[in-house]
Design an enzyme around this catalytic site. Structure first.
Site, mmCIF file in Angstrom:
data_model
loop_
_atom_site.group_PDB
_atom_site.id
_atom_site.type_symbol
_atom_site.label_atom_id
_atom_site.label_comp_id
_atom_site.label_asym_id
_atom_site.label_seq_id
_atom_site.Cartn_x
_atom_site.Cartn_y
_atom_site.Cartn_z
ATOM 1 N N HIS A 191 -6.710 10.402 10.152
ATOM 2 C CA HIS A 191 -6.735 10.755 8.731
ATOM 3 C C HIS A 191 -5.746 11.871 8.427
ATOM 4 O O HIS A 191 -5.067 11.858 7.403
ATOM 5 C CB HIS A 191 -8.137 11.161 8.306
ATOM 6 C CG HIS A 191 -8.986 9.992 8.006
ATOM 7 N ND1 HIS A 191 -8.769 9.199 6.909
ATOM 8 C CD2 HIS A 191 -10.025 9.447 8.661
ATOM 9 C CE1 HIS A 191 -9.638 8.220 6.908
ATOM 10 N NE2 HIS A 191 -10.419 8.347 7.961
ATOM 11 N N ARG A 289 -5.927 4.536 -4.034
ATOM 12 C CA ARG A 289 -7.133 4.250 -3.227
ATOM 13 C C ARG A 289 -8.306 5.016 -3.839
ATOM 14 O O ARG A 289 -8.611 6.127 -3.426
ATOM 15 C CB ARG A 289 -6.929 4.718 -1.791
ATOM 16 C CG ARG A 289 -5.937 3.909 -0.978
ATOM 17 C CD ARG A 289 -5.877 4.458 0.457
ATOM 18 N NE ARG A 289 -5.267 3.528 1.383
ATOM 19 C CZ ARG A 289 -4.016 3.616 1.843
ATOM 20 N NH1 ARG A 289 -3.248 4.607 1.455
ATOM 21 N NH2 ARG A 289 -3.548 2.732 2.702
ATOM 22 N N ARG A 325 -6.644 0.395 -7.328
ATOM 23 C CA ARG A 325 -7.482 -0.526 -6.561
ATOM 24 C C ARG A 325 -8.941 -0.134 -6.761
ATOM 25 O O ARG A 325 -9.278 1.044 -6.644
ATOM 26 C CB ARG A 325 -7.124 -0.460 -5.087
ATOM 27 C CG ARG A 325 -8.041 -1.329 -4.240
ATOM 28 C CD ARG A 325 -7.627 -1.350 -2.804
ATOM 29 N NE ARG A 325 -7.952 -0.100 -2.133
ATOM 30 C CZ ARG A 325 -7.607 0.172 -0.893
ATOM 31 N NH1 ARG A 325 -6.874 -0.683 -0.207
ATOM 32 N NH2 ARG A 325 -7.944 1.308 -0.327
ATOM 33 N N GLU A 427 -5.095 -9.114 2.114
ATOM 34 C CA GLU A 427 -5.248 -8.385 3.367
ATOM 35 C C GLU A 427 -6.210 -9.086 4.314
ATOM 36 O O GLU A 427 -6.563 -8.551 5.350
ATOM 37 C CB GLU A 427 -5.664 -6.929 3.117
ATOM 38 C CG GLU A 427 -6.807 -6.739 2.172
ATOM 39 C CD GLU A 427 -7.112 -5.271 1.859
ATOM 40 O OE1 GLU A 427 -6.561 -4.362 2.484
ATOM 41 O OE2 GLU A 427 -7.945 -5.054 0.953
ATOM 42 N N ASN A 450 -2.008 -3.149 6.592
ATOM 43 C CA ASN A 450 -2.841 -2.440 7.576
ATOM 44 C C ASN A 450 -4.019 -3.329 7.972
ATOM 45 O O ASN A 450 -4.321 -3.495 9.152
ATOM 46 C CB ASN A 450 -3.380 -1.123 7.004
ATOM 47 C CG ASN A 450 -2.280 -0.254 6.438
ATOM 48 O OD1 ASN A 450 -1.125 -0.415 6.803
ATOM 49 N ND2 ASN A 450 -2.626 0.655 5.551
ATOM 50 N N ASP A 451 -4.665 -3.885 6.958
ATOM 51 C CA ASP A 451 -5.783 -4.775 7.262
ATOM 52 C C ASP A 451 -5.298 -6.166 7.642
ATOM 53 O O ASP A 451 -5.859 -6.791 8.533
ATOM 54 C CB ASP A 451 -6.736 -4.853 6.058
ATOM 55 C CG ASP A 451 -7.674 -3.664 6.033
ATOM 56 O OD1 ASP A 451 -8.233 -3.346 7.097
ATOM 57 O OD2 ASP A 451 -7.832 -3.041 4.975
ATOM 58 N N ARG A 461 -7.496 -1.790 13.594
ATOM 59 C CA ARG A 461 -6.531 -0.753 13.218
ATOM 60 C C ARG A 461 -7.080 0.593 13.708
ATOM 61 O O ARG A 461 -8.262 0.849 13.656
ATOM 62 C CB ARG A 461 -6.310 -0.745 11.699
ATOM 63 C CG ARG A 461 -7.540 -0.431 10.917
ATOM 64 C CD ARG A 461 -7.369 -0.729 9.447
ATOM 65 N NE ARG A 461 -6.734 0.347 8.715
ATOM 66 C CZ ARG A 461 -6.645 0.404 7.384
ATOM 67 N NH1 ARG A 461 -7.146 -0.581 6.651
ATOM 68 N NH2 ARG A 461 -6.069 1.398 6.784
ATOM 69 N N CYS A 498 1.586 -2.891 -0.039
ATOM 70 C CA CYS A 498 1.178 -1.492 -0.063
ATOM 71 C C CYS A 498 0.641 -1.000 1.268
ATOM 72 O O CYS A 498 0.084 0.079 1.359
ATOM 73 C CB CYS A 498 0.161 -1.248 -1.174
ATOM 74 S SG CYS A 498 -1.338 -2.224 -0.957
#
Ligand code: PEP
Ligand code: MG
Length: 565
Positions: A191, A289, A325, A427, A450-451, A461, A498
């Protein structure tokens, strides 16, 4: 003075020069002296002073949080003040001091007993254990270090050095004052690393225990590209780092060399990310997000607070598109007050749109109301919304219907609202396979690599052991992207990306060649990606993409793109 270099993992391609400020929130206490050597009266006075100082700190933090984030979130500090003054706890500390312990040890021991009691109670009470721990650590810090390092008001040019930084620690860093941060632990996808990228801070993680040898007040260069921390740097080194920090920011939109406009936007989590996004020349926001508005607090933000957040994002970009989102909770994004199920595979469980159409329907409705109102605000024409983790057409339909029915409710109440541009994230492999069926029903797709990479490759991930496999440069991931873009061709549906892949300037030409209309990334790489777009010729890029799509392996992909793996 001789320069020396420590190595870690660079997480932002930025350099910074500054002075080390150690942040040790959980400093271990040394062994206490023998009870007969402890002056109880003096220790009681130290405890009282520490309590007063901690209360002052909490008041200040409360005020700052109320200003920056909101009243509700600030309320957590009131609870901390209550613990600080709870007679049962303070009596316990007094008894321990009178029994022969120095103040910091007495605090540590007494608070820890209460922490354990709360933990054993479980449920809501159990959650309070974290608050108690926080108060305990604050008091111990005040008592053992003298002054606590306040991350939000560090001297200009500070390089924060710590064992680790939590998301809330990182969120407190003021990019205007902090020259970077370096941590002992952590990986590229931690993070702290993601926050560093969105705040555009030079950062190195995972340096290891050697970092402990770098003392407070030492001058350093943080090279977030190579991962090198240069201690006591030479003048030449400092000058080179300062020059590298000078990136060429383009504020205007960017076209390829042959005149095709590609939107280059920023991903944001909190409103604090807006400043860096604007500063680095983002055209707008490609991914807001919104779950970050719900984290690190005691209760969800209400409709007005959300409305204001969305409008603030819109106002930051003069006419630039802001893609919000809807809540993506679950997976690796837990929210303490939501009572999420204990799942064996949270990434394959109740996450994203699944929760919004299920257990979080009320939260979703509040968010939809705020979004529909924001779309009708002065800058609202540029608002777009998208649903996360969609895998069936029914989910898309149900999500869309929620927007329509809430719009009817608002109309009936006489509240101004507007239906915004509507899209989904691609995703899941299901969304990529079915993209031709989704395309007629949406205004846009935004590919979340990412997903998508984790689900296409069945490689979690953030799990370092399978990170090679879950790489977005895997041919299977590239095919999923290609399938998605191709499915949207001929439909009135633009396609953006994204995930982290969009912010990799080494892949910009390939992504343009694959046909993406928009790229959205952590603010930090916006200038590099804009520069790469400007150098790209779309015919060459298409030819490149065709060659890359023929590759059997990631190594072949890398070879065609002349990348090092
Ligand atoms: C993604 O999955 O690529 C994405 C952008 O969403 P998040 O990282 O928030 O899951
Ligand atoms: Mg995602």
């Amino acid at each position: 003075m001789t320069e020396r270099t420590l190595s870690g993992i660079g997480v932002t391609p930025l350099s910074g020069v500054g002075t080390v400020v150690w942040y040790r929130p959980d400093a271990d206490l040394p062994e206490p002296p023998a009870p007969e050597d402890v002056d109880a009266e003096a220790e009681l006075a130290r405890f009282e002073d520490a309590r007063a100082a901690a209360e002052d700190e909490l008041e200040a933090e409360r005020e700052r949080t109320a200003e920056r984030v909101g009243e509700e979130e600030a309320a957590v500090f009131d609870a901390h003040v209550q613990f600080l003054n709870d007679p049962q706890i303070t009596d316990g500390v007094t008894d321990a001091i009178e029994g022969g312990l120095p103040a910091e040890h007495a605090v540590q021991e007494t608070f820890s007993e209460f922490v354990e009691q709360f933990e054993n109670m479980g449920g809501r009470m159990g959650e309070r254990a974290d608050d108690l721990r926080d108060v305990r650590d604050r008091l111990v810090r005040v008592l053992s270090d003298g002054e606590r390092v306040d991350l939000s008001s560090l001297p200009e040019g500070s390089v924060v050095v710590a064992e680790r930084l939590t998301p809330s620690d990182t969120a407190q860093l003021d990019p205007e004052r902090v020259a970077g941060f370096v941590t002992v632990t952590g990986g590229r996808t931690s993070h702290a690393a993601i926050f560093a990228r969105s705040l555009a801070l030079p950062a190195i993680v995972g340096v290891g225990e050697e970092l402990q040898s770098v003392e407070d007040g030492t001058e350093v260069v943080v090279d977030g590209e190579s991962g090198d921390l240069v201690v006591e740097p030479s003048d030449e080194r400092k000058e080179a780092a300062a020059a590298a920090a000078d990136v060429d920011v383009r504020r205007e939109s960017v076209e390829t060399a042959d005149g095709v406009e590609i939107e280059v936007a920023a991903n944001i989590g909190t409103l604090a990310d807006l400043g860096p996004a604007v500063d680095r020349g983002a055209d707008g926001v490609g991914l807001f997000r919104t779950e970050f508005l719900f984290l690190d607090r005691e209760s969800p933000p209400d409709e007005d607070e959300q409305y204001e957040a969305y409008v603030e994002a819109l106002e930051s970009f003069d006419g630039g598109r802001v893609v919000v989102r809807t809540l993506d909770i679950g997976g690796d994004k837990p929210v303490p007050y939501l009572d999420l199920p204990d799942e064996e595979n949270p990434f394959l469980g109740e996450r994203g749109i699944r929760r919004s159409l299920g257990p979080d329907a009320d939260l979703f409705e509040t968010q939809v109301r705020a979004l529909l109102r924001a779309a009708a605000s002065a800058d609202g024409a540029n608002l777009s919304v998208m649903l996360p983790l969609v895998s069936t057409v029914e989910e898309l339909r149900a999500g869309r219907e929620r927007f329509e029915s809430v719009a009817d409710d608002l109309d009936a109440e006489g509240v101004a609202n507007e239906l915004p541009e509507f899209g989904i994230m691609v995703e899941t492999p299901a969304a990529a396979f079915m993209a031709d069926r989704f395309a007629p029903h949406v205004d846009f797709f935004s590919i979340g690599t990412n997903d998508l990479a984790q689900y296409v490759m069945a490689a979690e991930r953030g799990n370092e052991r399978v990170s090679e496999l879950g790489d977005y440069r895997q041919p299977a991931v590239l095919r999923a992207i290609d399938a998605t873009v191709s499915a949207a061709e001929g439909e009135d549906c633009w396609v953006g990306m994204c995930g982290e892949m969009a912010g990799d300037p080494d892949l910009t030409e390939l992504l343009v060649g694959l046909g993406l209309d928009e790229l959205s990334m952590s603010a930090v790489t916006v200038p590099q990606v804009k520069a790469a777009v400007a150098e790209t010729d779309t015919a060459d890029a298409r030819a490149l993409a065709e060659r890359v799509l023929q590759a059997d392996t990631k190594a072949e992909v890398a070879e065609i793109l002349t990348l090092e793996l």
